[in-house]
Design an enzyme around this catalytic site. Structure first.
Site, PDB file in Angstrom:
ATOM      1  CG  ASP A 186      -5.614  -5.877  -0.303  1.00 13.86           C
ATOM      2  OD1 ASP A 186      -5.689  -6.822   0.505  1.00 13.86           O
ATOM      3  OD2 ASP A 186      -5.535  -4.701   0.051  1.00 13.86           O
ATOM      4  CG  HIS A 196      -1.966  -1.103   1.151  1.00 12.57           C
ATOM      5  ND1 HIS A 196      -2.757  -1.397   0.070  1.00 12.57           N
ATOM      6  CD2 HIS A 196      -2.244  -2.052   2.099  1.00 12.57           C
ATOM      7  CE1 HIS A 196      -3.499  -2.454   0.343  1.00 12.57           C
ATOM      8  NE2 HIS A 196      -3.195  -2.884   1.548  1.00 12.57           N
TER       9      HIS A 196
END
Length: 453
Positions: free
Chosen positions: A330, A279
């Site tokens: 994800d 991220h």
């Protein structure tokens, strides 16, 4: 010895800024043994004889795609968490409700279907950020690694490679609050006991490898971070960590430790060339310098970051700071590495109000070679002699890609345009269908089994 020959209408070769037409790719025992562009060639090697037993691949053939960051069980949430307001933290409550219902059998069924969906999307290797270690009450299974073994088996059924990123998850807040409720099954007590359990899991399957992960600075106390990092380094294994995904976590880290999460990880030896930070949505300039100086990679997950309203990370600044960019799906709000790749560019346009930040070749590298290396498979992700024979062929005649030049595929195609997938030289997907898994049926059944009423 198994050999095969493939004639790609177009193939994207290493270091090239755009695809090459008419490329003969020869494969032996799962490895590429020859790559021969035929257009403009002379001599008998370009004649009919050499092509007699070659299978044609109409469309654009690219290296296998690498999904660097996956939580397989999150796939059960797709379409179920979008009807109300909230943020990451309210979404997380729904996620925990699914986690609480999984056991080794239901996890195997769900992960098999999810990994097969990835294969349909051209993904040949996945990094599973795995923290569902124990029973829902926190007690260990008879085999403490039974949930991890289910994931290894699921990837084998789906026909893709797996790096199991065994995740250390010990506390619920940066200040050290203990795990409670559904989180109890994530924890091993402390990092030493985590390392003991992780060390006991040594799959012999050729398609699977084990790495490590620090869940986040809120889940691993600062004085135990180095234990996880040292475990990974002693095994030359990949090490991954969620980093700067949420403002709230960053703010709490500053309050408790007087520094950013990135600075805390650097202080305790977590950053480095074998580490991938996932991220990095809200870094400071100093954070980017630390990550670059330590040669740490970054995995961007744009479809999840937008689905959870996390924000837009400074991708171009990261790349310019020397950070190797890779991609992950994800939470699997979408399983489509073409969408993830172009979102890196398109999100930068939103963030900066300017166009043209990444070339198609840069996006291809993030989706392929860089991702495989981040998962410990540096011999994959390139159509080159000696590389693993992972070949993904994308149609150029669909409603999305018709009229699109091959170099523009990453800005036009979707996972639905993947026609054929080879993993280690073995056909897993042909004519857009998985050869062994009925993906829609298995997804429906496995999700229904774990979804709260």
């Amino acid at each position: 010895m198994t050999t095969s020959r493939w004639l790609a209408e177009y193939a994207w070769l290493p270091e090239d800024s755009e695809p090459t037409p008419e490329v003969l790719i020869e494969v032996e025992d799962g490895r590429i043994t020859a790559v021969t562009p035929l257009q403009g060639s002379t001599g008998p090697e370009a004649g009919v004889e050499v092509l007699r037993d070659a299978t044609r691949l109409p469309g654009l053939t690219v290296p296998g795609l690498s999904n660097v960051h996956s939580h397989a069980f999150h796939r059960a949430l797709r379409g179920r968490t979008h009807g109300s307001r909230g943020d990451f933290w309210s979404w997380r409550d729904r996620m925990y409700a699914v986690a609480d219902r999984l056991d080794p059998d239901t996890y195997l069924a769900l992960a098999r279907a999810v990994y097969a969906e990835m294969a349909l999307a051209g993904i040949t290797c996945v990094g599973e950020f795995h923290y569902l270690h124990h029973r829902p009450d926190g007690g260990a299974y008879d085999d403490p690694n039974e949930m991890g073994a289910a994931l290894v088996e699921a990837a084998a059924h789906a026909g893709i490679r797996l790096t199991l990123l065994d995740t250390c998850y010990l506390t619920s807040t940066v200040s050290g609050q203990p795990l409670a409720g559904p989180q109890r099954r994530f924890g091993d007590g402390d990092a030493v006991r985590w390392a003991e359990r992780a060390s006991a899991f040594q799959p012999t399957d050729s398609h699977a490898r084990v790495g490590a992960a620090v869940h986040s600075v809120r889940a691993v106390p600062a004085d135990q971070l180095r234990t996880v990092a040292d475990w990974a380094r002693s095994r030359h294994a990949p090490l991954h960590v969620h980093l700067s995904e949420q403002y709230a976590e960053n703010d709490e880290c500053r309050v408790v430790h007087g520094r950013t999460p990135t600075a805390l990880l650097a202080e305790h030896g977590v950053l480095g060339p074998d580490t991938t930070a996932v991220h990095v949505t809200h870094p400071t300039g100093a954070d980017l310098t630390l990550l670059g100086d330590n040669r740490t990679g970054v995995c961007l997950c744009p479809t999840t970051e937008r689905d959870l309203a996390d924000g837009i990370g400074p991708a171009r600044q990261m790349a310019d700071a020397g950070l190797r960019l890779s991609l992950g799906s994800d939470s699997h709000a979408v399983v489509d590495l073409f969408e993830e790749a172009r979102a890196v560019e398109l999100d930068e346009r939103l963030r900066t109000r300017r166009r043209g930040h990444f070339t198609s070749a840069e996006l291809l590298a993030a989706a392929t070679a860089t991702g495989h290396a981040a998962l410990g498979w540096a011999d994959a992700g390139r159509i080159a002699v000696g590389a693993r024979a992972d070949l993904v062929t994308v149609r150029l005649d669909s409603a999305r890609t018709a009229g699109v030049p091959p170099v523009g595929v990453f800005f036009a195609a979707s996972a639905a345009d993947v026609d054929q997938v080879l993993v280690d030289g073995r056909v897993v997907v042909a004519e857009g269908r998985h050869l062994t898994v009925d993906v829609p049926a298995e997804l429906s059944a496995s999700i229904e089994a774990v979804t709260p009423a």
